[in-house]
Design a protein around this motif. Sequence first.
Motif, PDB file in Angstrom:
ATOM      1  N   ILE A 158       0.847  -1.065   0.060  1.00  0.00           N
ATOM      2  CA  ILE A 158      -0.031   0.154  -0.046  1.00  0.00           C
ATOM      3  C   ILE A 158       0.869   1.267  -0.046  1.00  0.00           C
ATOM      4  N   GLY A 159       1.928   1.218   0.925  1.00  0.00           N
ATOM      5  CA  GLY A 159       2.708   2.311   1.001  1.00  0.00           C
ATOM      6  C   GLY A 159       3.472   2.667  -0.299  1.00  0.00           C
ATOM      7  N   GLN A 161       2.415   1.703  -3.801  1.00  0.00           N
ATOM      8  CA  GLN A 161       1.618   1.987  -4.658  1.00  0.00           C
ATOM      9  C   GLN A 161       1.045   3.633  -4.225  1.00  0.00           C
ATOM     10  N   ALA A 162       0.946   3.988  -2.963  1.00  0.00           N
ATOM     11  CA  ALA A 162       0.483   5.212  -2.725  1.00  0.00           C
ATOM     12  C   ALA A 162       1.791   6.575  -3.385  1.00  0.00           C
ATOM     13  N   LEU A 163       3.013   6.069  -3.124  1.00  0.00           N
ATOM     14  CA  LEU A 163       3.989   7.004  -3.440  1.00  0.00           C
ATOM     15  C   LEU A 163       4.160   6.960  -4.921  1.00  0.00           C
ATOM     16  N   LEU A 165       1.669   6.370  -7.037  1.00  0.00           N
ATOM     17  CA  LEU A 165       0.512   7.227  -7.514  1.00  0.00           C
ATOM     18  C   LEU A 165       0.842   8.751  -7.416  1.00  0.00           C
ATOM     19  N   GLU A 166       1.479   9.245  -6.331  1.00  0.00           N
ATOM     20  CA  GLU A 166       1.466  10.510  -6.087  1.00  0.00           C
ATOM     21  C   GLU A 166       2.916  11.136  -6.488  1.00  0.00           C
TER      22      GLU A 166
END
Lengths: 296, 296
Positions: A158-159, A161-163, A165-166
């Motif tokens: 999750i960490g 994938q989040a970074l 995406l942003e």
Amino acid sequence: MKSGLAGRLAQLGRAVEGRLPQLVPPAAERPESVHRAMLYALTSPGKRLRPILTLVVAELFGQTSPVVLDLACAVEMVHASSLVLDDLPCMDDASLRRGRATTHREFGEDVALLASFGLLNRAFALVAACGQRLQLRRYGTEDMVHHLAAAIGSGGLIGGQALDLESRPEDLDLERLEYIHSHKTGALFLAAGELGAMAADARRRNLEMISRYAKNLGLAFQISDDLLDVLATSEETGKDSHQDDDKVTFVKLLGVEGAQHLAEELLAFAVESLEPLGRKAEPLRQLALFVGQRGH
Amino acid sequence: MKSGLAGRLAQLGRAVEGRLPQLVPPAAERPESVHRAMLYALTSPGKRLRPILTLVVAELFGQTSPVVLDLACAVEMVHASSLVLDDLPCMDDASLRRGRATTHREFGEDVALLASFGLLNRAFALVAACGQRLQLRRYGTEDMVHHLAAAIGSGGLIGGQALDLESRPEDLDLERLEYIHSHKTGALFLAAGELGAMAADARRRNLEMISRYAKNLGLAFQISDDLLDVLATSEETGKDSHQDDDKVTFVKLLGVEGAQHLAEELLAFAVESLEPLGRKAEPLRQLALFVGQRGH
């Protein structure tokens, strides 16, 4: 790869593929759509490297119980769950995965999403059941669930994938890219290795050794994926052809040779950490060799 | 509701709300967007009826350890995770929830999705940790994880949501609607009650008693929600005004009085199953009374 070991790894992969469909609800049972999508995502062709890692590590430390196969399959379920999620329109919006339509293209976004949740849920139930069945001295069910959750959470899939995406392409330097992929790929390799070591009731210092190996192997594997995307056709990779064209990859930052060099370095680190295990770590050395050959 | 018990339930709700933010990663930590979305989804105003049920049941059987509060919070995390998912554009496409913008409207679909996965993941880690900390005689960590997974999987939230999505309005009769909501709502109430009883090391027959109570309470609660949607304004419910206009609900199938009658019947079943517990089950009777009053 030595043919004996290559054969052994292929055999383990087939064992995983034979067991996976038995560990999810039958497709004929309600809700059929979600169960078919779970099976579709889980049984699409793959290298099964993560569950193979779990099996090889457990065997290395003397654990041959069939329970380890289920534990390995739980790791593959988490991987399959994350792939369904990553491919969604609001994420990478991919149409092709492992040579077939992505799960949401085949079943619709809503069903794909429920299947992804279903696989994650099943993985946790399975890991807890395996922890219970193994009855270990050094590790409890809670340790296994904890290590799996760590691989999925903010410090893992999750960490990363989040970074991912942003991050705007212009922000991505090597450090940030390594952060993303050590989370998106490295963390689940780490858990795969750790669960194998725990299943064998390995001593803490052996567990740590395997952790270092698995983390580096995972990141090297991601780089070899980037290399394959450039060097191979979509027929060979089973993904959208040159899907990474808009993405910042290790190859774009470092060039083909630079990326190959980084992968080799990581694999050397990985293999180095196995030193104290001596000859019995040979299968893990061969696994590293296999990953190294992918990007050439 | 007797004022003493009403006060006690409100107190438990506040305890849950005080603890929830401490059990997820700090919003200032990477990935900030996902952590803020997790906190947003988790701390939006709610009745906290599921975690209150866990706490009341555990206390009923003599368990007063602070670990139960964390277990109750894990149940609320699963609930919050499922609400984020249900509200997504490919599901119910809702804009308002508990009086605020839905999580994807506030943070984007991608971040909302990762937050939903993150909450589910955190819930499993927490339940496993609680199982370990409680050191029970009758139930292991594996039992707790198993019951939570059952409430989430094909026989629970995921199964109910799938059938809801695939049902055309003209297919929905009372049986199908009951199936959907006994899965979408009943299953997590069931797990909430069961985890409370397990945490107190309750005897198997007491666990079964609580199961019957919680399942019926959950379905009655869903019907009272349908009734509120018709009888109350969106200001009172905190959801989109008359969001259910296009949906088949218990009220549409049975009319207001018919739905009220069904809810009362379910609550009577719920309360009946508590008979053998005598006076000490009084808080659960009051909880049933509270749910009954919502739809009037």
